[in-house]
Design a protein around this motif. Structure first.
Motif, PDB file in Angstrom:
ATOM      1  N   VAL A  28      41.724 -21.066 -96.816  1.00  0.00           N
ATOM      2  CA  VAL A  28      42.984 -21.507 -96.627  1.00  0.00           C
ATOM      3  C   VAL A  28      43.911 -22.366 -97.418  1.00  0.00           C
ATOM      4  O   VAL A  28      45.015 -22.458 -97.562  1.00  0.00           O
TER       5      VAL A  28
ATOM      6  N   GLY B 223      46.395 -20.068 -92.239  1.00  0.00           N
ATOM      7  CA  GLY B 223      47.186 -19.252 -93.211  1.00  0.00           C
ATOM      8  C   GLY B 223      46.099 -18.165 -93.562  1.00  0.00           C
ATOM      9  O   GLY B 223      45.146 -18.457 -93.852  1.00  0.00           O
TER      10      GLY B 223
ATOM     11  N   PHE C 179      46.963 -21.192 -99.377  1.00  0.00           N
ATOM     12  CA  PHE C 179      48.299 -21.157 -98.691  1.00  0.00           C
ATOM     13  C   PHE C 179      48.830 -22.390 -98.436  1.00  0.00           C
ATOM     14  O   PHE C 179      50.029 -22.822 -98.313  1.00  0.00           O
ATOM     15  N   MET C 180      47.891 -23.520 -98.108  1.00  0.00           N
ATOM     16  CA  MET C 180      48.624 -24.928 -97.811  1.00  0.00           C
ATOM     17  C   MET C 180      49.179 -25.395 -98.917  1.00  0.00           C
ATOM     18  O   MET C 180      50.311 -25.868 -98.959  1.00  0.00           O
TER      19      MET C 180
ATOM     20  N   ASN D  99      41.847 -21.527 -89.989  1.00  0.00           N
ATOM     21  CA  ASN D  99      42.532 -22.748 -89.773  1.00  0.00           C
ATOM     22  C   ASN D  99      41.787 -23.933 -90.488  1.00  0.00           C
ATOM     23  O   ASN D  99      40.285 -23.599 -90.632  1.00  0.00           O
TER      24      ASN D  99
ATOM     25  N   PHE E 255      46.347 -26.541 -90.642  1.00  0.00           N
ATOM     26  CA  PHE E 255      47.290 -25.389 -91.289  1.00  0.00           C
ATOM     27  C   PHE E 255      46.461 -24.014 -91.234  1.00  0.00           C
ATOM     28  O   PHE E 255      45.056 -23.967 -91.125  1.00  0.00           O
TER      29      PHE E 255
ATOM     30  N   ASN F 192      52.115 -18.276 -92.099  1.00  0.00           N
ATOM     31  CA  ASN F 192      51.806 -19.576 -92.483  1.00  0.00           C
ATOM     32  C   ASN F 192      52.036 -20.449 -90.998  1.00  0.00           C
ATOM     33  O   ASN F 192      53.194 -20.416 -90.651  1.00  0.00           O
ATOM     34  N   TYR F 193      51.157 -21.278 -90.528  1.00  0.00           N
ATOM     35  CA  TYR F 193      51.671 -21.973 -89.279  1.00  0.00           C
ATOM     36  C   TYR F 193      50.934 -23.263 -89.215  1.00  0.00           C
ATOM     37  O   TYR F 193      49.715 -23.496 -90.033  1.00  0.00           O
TER      38      TYR F 193
END
Length: 421
Positions: free
Chosen positions: A313, A297, A316-317, A256, A295, A283-284
């Protein structure tokens, strides 16, 4: 112990909490709990409320594991959908699971009862990565409404911008019963409530093993704890305490980041809901109370973290939110998620030793419920505990040495399918 994965937004903004003094010698109690995460803390608190004397032992500090590092997403249910549970287990058993895992929000109850300050917010959005995923979500939403009178909001692709400023998704389902929170402050709040109820919490104390029979005995560095009952809530570390249970899960590393506070935070997520998408390697993300984007990912099947978590990460963001691709990232952290073969938790008892682990990345709500159900069973009322304990589970194949490599190959296969669409 200095943990290279613990540079988290949560630890930087955690509430102060005084720890118990060191102990030496022999101690006795009704219930010994191993593990200071959501499961162990909620079990300890619920046992103390029933009049049991309780000692909780945590090898590091409260919330050190996944409980204090997760994405903070409160998602009702289990990794299986409600319709999948009914198809597999039948109507009566599925109804009992639904009541425990969807309707009975013990986290919200604990927060309200104890006044836990953990930035609780309402709303969770499941975002469809493909049109096929959206069709499945829509069917499940219809099933929930018709079968369980559980209302969710189906969001068409054209309306997704009301929730998320990203063109990637093909619709979604908004669940007002879900939400998000500061998980470490929730864990600390549970610890404070447990202490107030009489639980003695010992941090930095590693339990070497359990001897079970009529009760259990924990061996620590310079002390022992003899207990009538033992609750093993060590999750990713359960194999260190009970090696045979360790074969029921494999650890997956999740990472994260938290950006610096964003001027356009509210435009990114207008309803301030937590979001998780439908990819296998999902992704969350969500907004913190101070308007950072938190975020998660990507995942890795090696226990070695990337040299630069933020750099790992960020792509992905940026795929989801290209408008903040170059945003400053203040925190990057990670941790292990214990995953079972079927992604359902493994919960049970062996004589007077209870255990719960393998929540498979879906544990922010169900772990508190599991801890409280263990306390119910320990006190003599096992009906609701048995609902979760009856979930099927089996160890990964390959024995002691090969179960992790074989499981990793399977997970890599599904991750590749995810990338190829």
């Amino acid at each position: 112990m200095t943990d290279p994965l613990s540079h988290s937004y949560y630890s930087a903004t955690a509430h102060d909490w005084l720890v118990d003094a060191d102990i030496e010698g022999a101690y006795a109690c009704d219930v010994a709990v191993i593990g200071g995460g959501f499961t162990g803390l909620s079990a300890a608190l619920a046992c103390a409320e029933r009049g049991f004397s309780v000692i909780l032992v945590e090898a590091e500090r409260v919330g050190f594991g996944a409980s204090g590092r997760n994405g903070g997403q409160l998602i009702p249910g289990l990794r299986w959908s409600a319709s999948e549970l009914e198809a597999e287990f039948g109507r009566e058993r599925a109804d009992a699971l639904f009541d425990l895992c969807w309707r009975d929000n013990r986290v919200k109850h604990r927060i309200a009862t104890h006044g836990i300050d953990c930035d609780l917010k309402a709303g969770h959005l499941e975002a469809a990565w493909t049109p096929k995923d959206f069709d499945a979500m829509r069917r499940e939403a219809d099933y929930l409404g018709q079968r369980h009178s559980y209302e969710t909001d189906v969001v068409a692709k054209a309306d997704m911008d009301a929730h998320i400023a990203s063109p990637l998704y093909h619709g979604g389902v908004y669940d007002p019963q879900g939400g998000h929170f500061h998980p470490l402050n929730y864990a600390i709040g549970l610890a404070k409530a447990a202490e107030a109820a009489g639980v003695r919490i010992l941090q930095g104390k590693r339990a070497n093993w359990i001897l079970d029979g009529n009760g259990g005995e924990l061996f620590l560095d310079r002390s022992t704890i003899e207990a009538r009952y033992v609750i093993d809530a060590t999750d990713s570390w359960i194999g260190e305490v009970e090696p045979d249970l360790g074969r029921y899960t494999v650890p997956i590393m999740n990472y994260n980041i938290a950006t610096a506070p964003l001027a356009n935070a509210d435009a990114l997520l207008p309803t301030d809901a937590a979001v998780a998408d439908s990819r296998f390697v999902l992704n969350y993300f969500r907004l913190s109370a101070d308007k950072r984007l938190i975020f998660g990912g990507g995942e890795r099947y090696s226990q070695t973290p990337p040299r630069d978590i933020a750099a790992f990460v960020r792509p992905f963001m940026a795929e989801v939110f290209p408008q903040i691709a170059n945003a400053e990232i203040d925190y990057g952290w990670g941790g292990a998620v214990a995953v079972t073969m079927n992604r359902l938790p493994h919960i049970g008892r062996r004589g007077n030793v209870f255990f719960a682990h393998g929540f498979s990345g879906h544990g922010a709500l169900i772990t508190t419920t599991a801890g409280e159900l263990i306390a119910e069973a320990l006190a003599g009322t096992a009906e609701r505990f048995d609902v979760l304990a009856s979930l099927p589970s089996r160890p990964f194949p390959g024995g002691k040495w090969l179960h992790r490599p074989l499981a990793t190959l399977g997970l890599l296969y599904y991750a590749l399918k995810d990338r190829l669409g």
